[in-house]
Design a protein around this motif. Structure first.
Motif, PDB file in Angstrom:
ATOM      1  N   THR A 217       0.844  -1.199   0.000  1.00  0.00           N
ATOM      2  CA  THR A 217       0.000   0.000   0.000  1.00  0.00           C
ATOM      3  C   THR A 217       0.876   1.245   0.000  1.00  0.00           C
ATOM      4  O   THR A 217       1.297   1.709   1.072  1.00  0.00           O
ATOM      5  CB  THR A 217      -0.942   0.015   1.216  1.00  0.00           C
ATOM      6  OG1 THR A 217      -1.688  -1.202   1.241  1.00  0.00           O
ATOM      7  CG2 THR A 217      -1.903   1.195   1.144  1.00  0.00           C
ATOM      8  N   PRO A 218       1.188   1.782  -1.175  1.00  0.00           N
ATOM      9  CA  PRO A 218       1.953   3.032  -1.213  1.00  0.00           C
ATOM     10  C   PRO A 218       1.109   4.212  -0.719  1.00  0.00           C
ATOM     11  O   PRO A 218      -0.119   4.216  -0.827  1.00  0.00           O
ATOM     12  CB  PRO A 218       2.290   3.196  -2.707  1.00  0.00           C
ATOM     13  CG  PRO A 218       2.042   1.853  -3.321  1.00  0.00           C
ATOM     14  CD  PRO A 218       0.964   1.228  -2.516  1.00  0.00           C
ATOM     15  N   HIS A 219       1.776   5.210  -0.192  1.00  0.00           N
ATOM     16  CA  HIS A 219       1.135   6.450   0.242  1.00  0.00           C
ATOM     17  C   HIS A 219       1.691   7.593  -0.609  1.00  0.00           C
ATOM     18  O   HIS A 219       2.909   7.793  -0.649  1.00  0.00           O
ATOM     19  CB  HIS A 219       1.397   6.713   1.721  1.00  0.00           C
ATOM     20  CG  HIS A 219       0.695   5.758   2.637  1.00  0.00           C
ATOM     21  ND1 HIS A 219      -0.460   6.078   3.317  1.00  0.00           N
ATOM     22  CD2 HIS A 219       0.963   4.472   2.963  1.00  0.00           C
ATOM     23  CE1 HIS A 219      -0.856   5.045   4.034  1.00  0.00           C
ATOM     24  NE2 HIS A 219      -0.004   4.052   3.832  1.00  0.00           N
ATOM     25  N   ALA A 220       0.793   8.305  -1.274  1.00  0.00           N
ATOM     26  CA  ALA A 220       1.192   9.436  -2.111  1.00  0.00           C
ATOM     27  C   ALA A 220       0.722  10.732  -1.465  1.00  0.00           C
ATOM     28  O   ALA A 220      -0.357  10.782  -0.858  1.00  0.00           O
ATOM     29  CB  ALA A 220       0.613   9.301  -3.520  1.00  0.00           C
ATOM     30  N   ASN A 221       1.535  11.760  -1.616  1.00  0.00           N
ATOM     31  CA  ASN A 221       1.208  13.070  -1.056  1.00  0.00           C
ATOM     32  C   ASN A 221       1.484  14.121  -2.125  1.00  0.00           C
ATOM     33  O   ASN A 221       2.601  14.217  -2.628  1.00  0.00           O
ATOM     34  CB  ASN A 221       2.047  13.337   0.192  1.00  0.00           C
ATOM     35  CG  ASN A 221       1.765  14.698   0.802  1.00  0.00           C
ATOM     36  OD1 ASN A 221       2.318  15.706   0.358  1.00  0.00           O
ATOM     37  ND2 ASN A 221       0.938  14.731   1.825  1.00  0.00           N
ATOM     38  N   CYS A 222       0.456  14.899  -2.480  1.00  0.00           N
ATOM     39  CA  CYS A 222       0.577  15.952  -3.483  1.00  0.00           C
ATOM     40  C   CYS A 222       0.282  17.302  -2.836  1.00  0.00           C
ATOM     41  O   CYS A 222      -0.845  17.534  -2.359  1.00  0.00           O
ATOM     42  CB  CYS A 222      -0.375  15.721  -4.658  1.00  0.00           C
ATOM     43  SG  CYS A 222      -0.024  14.233  -5.623  1.00  0.00           S
TER      44      CYS A 222
END
Length: 253
Positions: A217-222
């Protein structure tokens, strides 16, 4: 006949007696054969050996074997990882927010707030031999400061090799106590720079050739800055920066 005088030397009573050694096997004494010369006597002295080294204990041998096995395992794992990178040349997918549209933004009263965003998200898979399955359970949320405005989820799909996918994702949200948020957004609207954050949690399975790996489960932050938050108008994204974090075997990539 002349008298022969012999000189007498005093004898030390405490001195040890003088003993002359005669080689073994000689039948004649020195008195009987004064002209006989005997070879020097070779004496053999006992050799004292040093204490032999102590044998290593069982625990020491076990420790040496354990260390050797660990070193071999590390070498094998490093070789397999190197072979994996050499064959597949893995690259991390990239995510970017290319558009934002607001279809609903209502402050119904001093204590209620509702919003609906349409986010255009571009996902790129730069790998030539790796496919990605996007699974159920994803979450994408939009935040202003510490207030969550709205949230949604990504669709379930498979992204093939060297592929670019563009998704339009709908995010909806409702806040009961929106008075503080309304005041903060009204002041920020006047500056023309409104900071927003998109957080994504996306369960995926990676496919290497015909092998499908377990789910991660990758976590992305924009982090992005928009010029305004208004309904049915084009919202310009001034800046956008997305980062991806994958936690595998307690290592953040």
């Amino acid at each position: 006949m002349a008298e022969v005088h012999k000189k007498i030397y005093p004898v030390d009573p405490e001195a040890p007696p003088t003993v002359r050694l005669v080689p073994q096997g000689s039948a004649r004494s020195e008195k009987g054969d004064p002209g006989k010369h005997y070879p020097p006597v070779n004496w053999t002295y006992p050799v004292v050996h040093s204490t032999p080294p102590k044998k290593r204990s069982c625990c020491c041998r076990c420790l040496c074997w354990t260390i050797s096995i660990l070193i071999i395992l590390v070498i094998i794992i490093a070789a397999l990882v190197g072979l994996f990178f050499l064959i597949f040349r893995p690259k991390i997918p990239s995510y970017s927010v290319d558009g934002l549209r607001i279809t609903e933004l209502n402050f119904n009263s001093s204590t209620s707030f509702s919003a609906k965003f349409i986010v255009r998200l571009t996902i790129k898979n730069p790998n030539k031999k790796i496919g990605i399955y996007y699974e159920n359970g994803s979450n994408l949320s939009a935040w202003y400061s510490s207030s969550k405005l709205c949230e949604g989820s990504l669709p379930v799909f498979y992204q093939g090799h060297h592929n670019t996918t563009v998704l339009n994702i709908e995010l909806t949200g409702h806040i009961d106590d929106g008075n503080t948020l309304r005041q903060a957004l009204s002041q920020q609207q006047q500056t023309g720079t409104i900071p927003l954050t998109l957080n994504a949690k996306v369960p995926v399975k990676v496919k290497l050739g015909k092998l499908k790996l377990p789910k991660v489960t990758p976590h992305a932050n924009c982090s992005m800055v928009v010029d305004s938050l208004s309904m049915n108008n084009y919202i310009r994204i001034r800046t956008s920066n997305c980062k991806l974090k994958v936690k595998i075997l307690f290592i953040n990539i």
